[in-house]
Scaffold this motif. Structure first.
Motif, PDB file in Angstrom:
ATOM      1  N   GLU A  95       0.849  -1.178   0.000  1.00 42.78           N
ATOM      2  CA  GLU A  95       0.000   0.000   0.000  1.00 42.78           C
ATOM      3  C   GLU A  95       0.883   1.226   0.000  1.00 42.78           C
ATOM      4  N   ILE A  96       0.732   2.031  -1.030  1.00 41.07           N
ATOM      5  CA  ILE A  96       1.452   3.293  -1.111  1.00 41.07           C
ATOM      6  C   ILE A  96       0.420   4.394  -0.979  1.00 41.07           C
ATOM      7  N   SER A  97       0.603   5.242   0.021  1.00 36.68           N
ATOM      8  CA  SER A  97      -0.348   6.318   0.288  1.00 36.68           C
ATOM      9  C   SER A  97       0.286   7.663  -0.039  1.00 36.68           C
ATOM     10  N   VAL A  98      -0.535   8.558  -0.564  1.00 35.06           N
ATOM     11  CA  VAL A  98      -0.097   9.920  -0.858  1.00 35.06           C
ATOM     12  C   VAL A  98      -1.059  10.856  -0.142  1.00 35.06           C
ATOM     13  N   ASN A  99      -0.520  11.658   0.797  1.00 30.04           N
ATOM     14  CA  ASN A  99      -1.410  12.567   1.523  1.00 30.04           C
ATOM     15  C   ASN A  99      -1.587  13.864   0.739  1.00 30.04           C
ATOM     16  N   ARG A 100      -2.360  14.782   1.281  1.00 29.66           N
ATOM     17  CA  ARG A 100      -2.701  16.005   0.555  1.00 29.66           C
ATOM     18  C   ARG A 100      -1.495  16.893   0.300  1.00 29.66           C
ATOM     19  N   ASP A 101      -0.442  16.751   1.100  1.00 31.63           N
ATOM     20  CA  ASP A 101       0.765  17.551   0.905  1.00 31.63           C
ATOM     21  C   ASP A 101       1.716  16.929  -0.108  1.00 31.63           C
ATOM     22  N   GLY A 102       1.413  15.724  -0.597  1.00 34.44           N
ATOM     23  CA  GLY A 102       2.262  15.059  -1.576  1.00 34.44           C
ATOM     24  C   GLY A 102       3.288  14.128  -0.958  1.00 34.44           C
ATOM     25  N   ASP A 103       3.219  13.923   0.369  1.00 31.22           N
ATOM     26  CA  ASP A 103       4.142  12.997   1.030  1.00 31.22           C
ATOM     27  C   ASP A 103       3.738  11.570   0.696  1.00 31.22           C
ATOM     28  N   VAL A 104       4.729  10.710   0.438  1.00 32.79           N
ATOM     29  CA  VAL A 104       4.485   9.324   0.036  1.00 32.79           C
ATOM     30  C   VAL A 104       4.827   8.409   1.201  1.00 32.79           C
ATOM     31  N   PHE A 105       3.960   7.419   1.426  1.00 28.76           N
ATOM     32  CA  PHE A 105       4.141   6.461   2.513  1.00 28.76           C
ATOM     33  C   PHE A 105       4.083   5.051   1.949  1.00 28.76           C
ATOM     34  N   TRP A 106       5.043   4.205   2.343  1.00 29.64           N
ATOM     35  CA  TRP A 106       5.082   2.781   1.995  1.00 29.64           C
ATOM     36  C   TRP A 106       4.443   2.075   3.168  1.00 29.64           C
ATOM     37  N   ASN A 107       3.254   1.520   2.981  1.00 37.21           N
ATOM     38  CA  ASN A 107       2.404   1.036   4.071  1.00 37.21           C
ATOM     39  C   ASN A 107       2.228   2.188   5.055  1.00 37.21           C
ATOM     40  N   THR A 108       2.924   2.240   6.182  1.00 35.89           N
ATOM     41  CA  THR A 108       2.782   3.386   7.080  1.00 35.89           C
ATOM     42  C   THR A 108       4.085   4.148   7.261  1.00 35.89           C
ATOM     43  N   GLN A 109       5.138   3.728   6.569  1.00 32.00           N
ATOM     44  CA  GLN A 109       6.447   4.360   6.727  1.00 32.00           C
ATOM     45  C   GLN A 109       6.657   5.407   5.631  1.00 32.00           C
ATOM     46  N   PRO A 110       7.117   6.610   6.001  1.00 30.23           N
ATOM     47  CA  PRO A 110       7.349   7.635   4.979  1.00 30.23           C
ATOM     48  C   PRO A 110       8.523   7.262   4.062  1.00 30.23           C
ATOM     49  N   VAL A 111       8.396   7.655   2.797  1.00 31.37           N
ATOM     50  CA  VAL A 111       9.436   7.427   1.798  1.00 31.37           C
ATOM     51  C   VAL A 111      10.062   8.778   1.487  1.00 31.37           C
TER      52      VAL A 111
END
Length: 142
Positions: A66-82
């Motif tokens: 799961e790769i998440s992208v928040n509203r600020d454009g920060d990318v997370f691999w599962n729950t860890q920031p990339v």
């Protein structure tokens, strides 16, 4: 009081009690021609099989990423920031050689810029990830 019933010359004009249908026929022919010209254009299409809409429940497997992208454009691999796109690409490259290759589920915030999500998709393409899915909220029932 006087009332004039006839014509002033004394001769009577014959009454025309028929309806003149020539303008009606002209209008109908023009409409018929317009319909004959436009209907084949509307009904003409190329034969193809369009994809059917499928709304399958997401199958969460432990090997899925799961790769998440928040509203600020920060990318997370599962729950860890990339850190950046290159670090994401390096991690995806390590995962791409696994057999079977895990799926990548991208969760993008509704207010996130398309550019941020596009960088994640581009990193997945560069790493040769075969299956990318976008996680969305189901529409409200009602």
């Amino acid at each position: 009081m006087a009332m004039n019933v006839g014509s002033p010359s004394g001769e009577e004009d014959p009454l025309n009690s028929t309806i003149n249908t020539t303008p009606l026929v002209d209008v109908m022919l023009v409409l018929l021609i317009i319909f004959l010209i436009t209907i084949p254009v509307v009904t003409q299409s190329i034969a193809m099989k369009l994809p059917q809409e499928t709304n399958l429940a997401r199958q969460t497997k432990p090997e899925n990423i799961e790769i998440s992208v928040n509203r600020d454009g920060d990318v997370f691999w599962n729950t860890q920031p990339v850190a950046d796109s290159e670090a994401l690409f390096q991690r995806l490259k390590q995962v791409a050689v696994m057999n079977p290759q895990p799926e990548v589920h991208i969760r993008g915030d509704q207010a996130a810029r398309y550019e941020s999500i596009g960088r994640v998709v581009f990193a997945c393409q560069r790493a040769a990830i075969a299956k990318i899915s976008f996680v969305t909220e189901p529409p409200p029932k009602g």
